[in-house]
Design an enzyme around this catalytic site. Structure first.
Site, PDB file in Angstrom:
ATOM      1  N   GLU A  45       0.828  -1.207   0.000  1.00 40.72           N
ATOM      2  CA  GLU A  45       0.000   0.000   0.000  1.00 40.72           C
ATOM      3  C   GLU A  45       0.867   1.263   0.000  1.00 40.72           C
ATOM      4  OE1 GLU A  45      -3.050   0.557  -0.602  1.00 40.72           O
ATOM      5  OE2 GLU A  45      -3.749  -1.500  -0.628  1.00 40.72           O
ATOM      6  N   TYR A 128      -6.232   6.824   4.406  1.00 39.04           N
ATOM      7  CA  TYR A 128      -6.438   5.821   3.362  1.00 39.04           C
ATOM      8  C   TYR A 128      -5.698   4.522   3.701  1.00 39.04           C
ATOM      9  CZ  TYR A 128      -5.803   2.846  -0.539  1.00 39.04           C
ATOM     10  OH  TYR A 128      -5.762   1.708  -1.289  1.00 39.04           O
ATOM     11  N   ASP A 146      -9.445   4.601  -2.755  1.00 35.26           N
ATOM     12  CA  ASP A 146      -8.329   5.031  -3.612  1.00 35.26           C
ATOM     13  C   ASP A 146      -8.915   5.597  -4.908  1.00 35.26           C
ATOM     14  OD1 ASP A 146      -9.189   2.862  -5.053  1.00 35.26           O
ATOM     15  OD2 ASP A 146      -7.235   1.881  -5.175  1.00 35.26           O
TER      16      ASP A 146
END
Ligand code: SF4
Length: 356
Positions: A45, A128, A146
């Site tokens: 990520e 996020y 995203d």
């Protein structure tokens, strides 16, 4: 647009069934139903922020090969991490990656916190990433949004408010759709749908599991969504790079300060980067040594997130007995490969070698 409870259940089911059949196989991803490795999920990520899946693949493999666990990464030297990160850009991510690994190793016994709130306390983990790791690695009902998910949700609900203003609405609608079971697979399903079917220009609505529900498709505006507010033009900054070469061919590079843009990376010594109308002489006076400088023809352009940079290169020759100065080091051209040089500096090196 509003969905009934039954429609929400159907939306969740169709998306998960689609994922079971069509999910992408990615190096950091576990198969549906398997237990993911939080270190792999977190590393991927962080690497995937601002970077494509194809670019990240080899870096992810190289990091795991060298640092198989988060504790191994925590024990690495920052310079080695920055060096391995070369080419991925946005180096603040690499510095935070290292800080985060150290925090997990020292404060959490090498195990990532398993909630969004816990993850948010770690360096370099924003809302996020916390939501993505919490959903994917720990199957918590978090709702990461995203760019792919942003596109899918704005089309499903035909949201016409431009980005970034529409973000809170997307987040709210996305959270309301997130299923209590398999939230990690569901988040990855939306990411995959956005990457492979609900693509930016030509969404393949005919094979989309949500086609019967999608307002963007029904109204024919899906390809235009999400709308974007026009960005102001990026300013241009200018500066000088000082190419210092010894009689034996070695060149001078130096380590940039730890904080700030490209912090901790190596550079061809340079001036500050200033507004395009800044007085030249102030920047030229920032040369690392007193010498006769010769300007190399042409400039080196590079675009950062917030500005364009145009660098002129001044060159000089010195004897072999000149000290490299604070944070400086002499290296052969081949030896540059041993230092973490960001892309803009590699461009400066190429420009100097080509034009001298
Ligand atoms: Fe995207 Fe088309 Fe599916 Fe709507 S129907 S979510 S626009 S691919």
């Amino acid at each position: 647009m509003h969905f009934t409870d039954q429609e929400i259940i159907t939306l969740r089911q169709t998306m998960l069934e689609w994922y079971d059949r069509h999910h992408r196989t990615l190096p950091w991803r576990s198969e549906p139903g398997d237990t993911p490795n939080p270190y792999h999920v977190w590393l991927s990520e962080i690497m995937l922020q601002q970077t494509t899946v194809i670019t990240v693949g080899p870096y992810f493999a190289a990091f795991l090969n060298r640092w198989p666990t988060v504790t191994d990464l925590a024990n690495a030297e920052l310079d080695d991490v920055l060096h391995a990160w070369q080419g991925l850009g946005y180096y603040a991510r690499a510095r935070n990656l290292h800080k985060c690994a150290k925090a997990v190793a020292s404060d959490y016994d090498g195990k990532f916190p398993d909630t969004e709130e816990g993850l948010l306390k770690l360096p370099g983990i924003g809302p996020y990433t916390a939501a993505a790791v919490s959903a994917i690695a720990f199957n918590r009902p978090s709702s990461p949004v995203d760019g792919n998910i942003e596109r899918v949700i704005s089309r499903l609900f035909a949201l016409e408010t431009p980005l970034p203003d529409v973000k809170p609405e997307i987040k709210e609608k996305s959270a309301a759709l997130t299923p209590p079971d398999r939230p990690g697979d569901y988040a990855q399903a939306l990411m995959d749908l956005g990457a492979t079917i609900c693509t930016p220009r030509n969404p393949a609505c005919g094979i989309c599991p949500w086609q019967a529900f999608c307002d963007g498709r029904k109204t024919g505006i899906a390809p235009e969504l999400p709308r974007k507010r026009k960005k102001p033009a990026k300013p241009t900054r200018v500066g000088y790079a000082f190419w210092v070469q010894r009689d034996d061919g070695q060149i001078l590079i130096r380590r940039r300060p730890e904080s700030g843009l490209l912090g901790g990376l190596y550079e061809v010594p340079g001036s500050e980067w200033r507004a395009i109308d800044a007085p030249d002489q102030i920047m030229k006076d920032q040369a690392p040594i007193n010498a006769d400088w010769q300007e190399i023809s042409g400039t080196v352009g590079h675009t950062f997130t917030h500005f364009h940079l145009d660098v002129s290169v001044l060159a000089t020759k010195v004897g072999n007995d000149i000290a490299p100065g604070p944070d400086g080091v002499w290296t052969s051209i081949d030896g540059l490969a041993d230092y973490a040089l960001p892309t803009v500096m590699k461009k400066i090196v190429r420009h100097a070698l080509k034009n001298l």
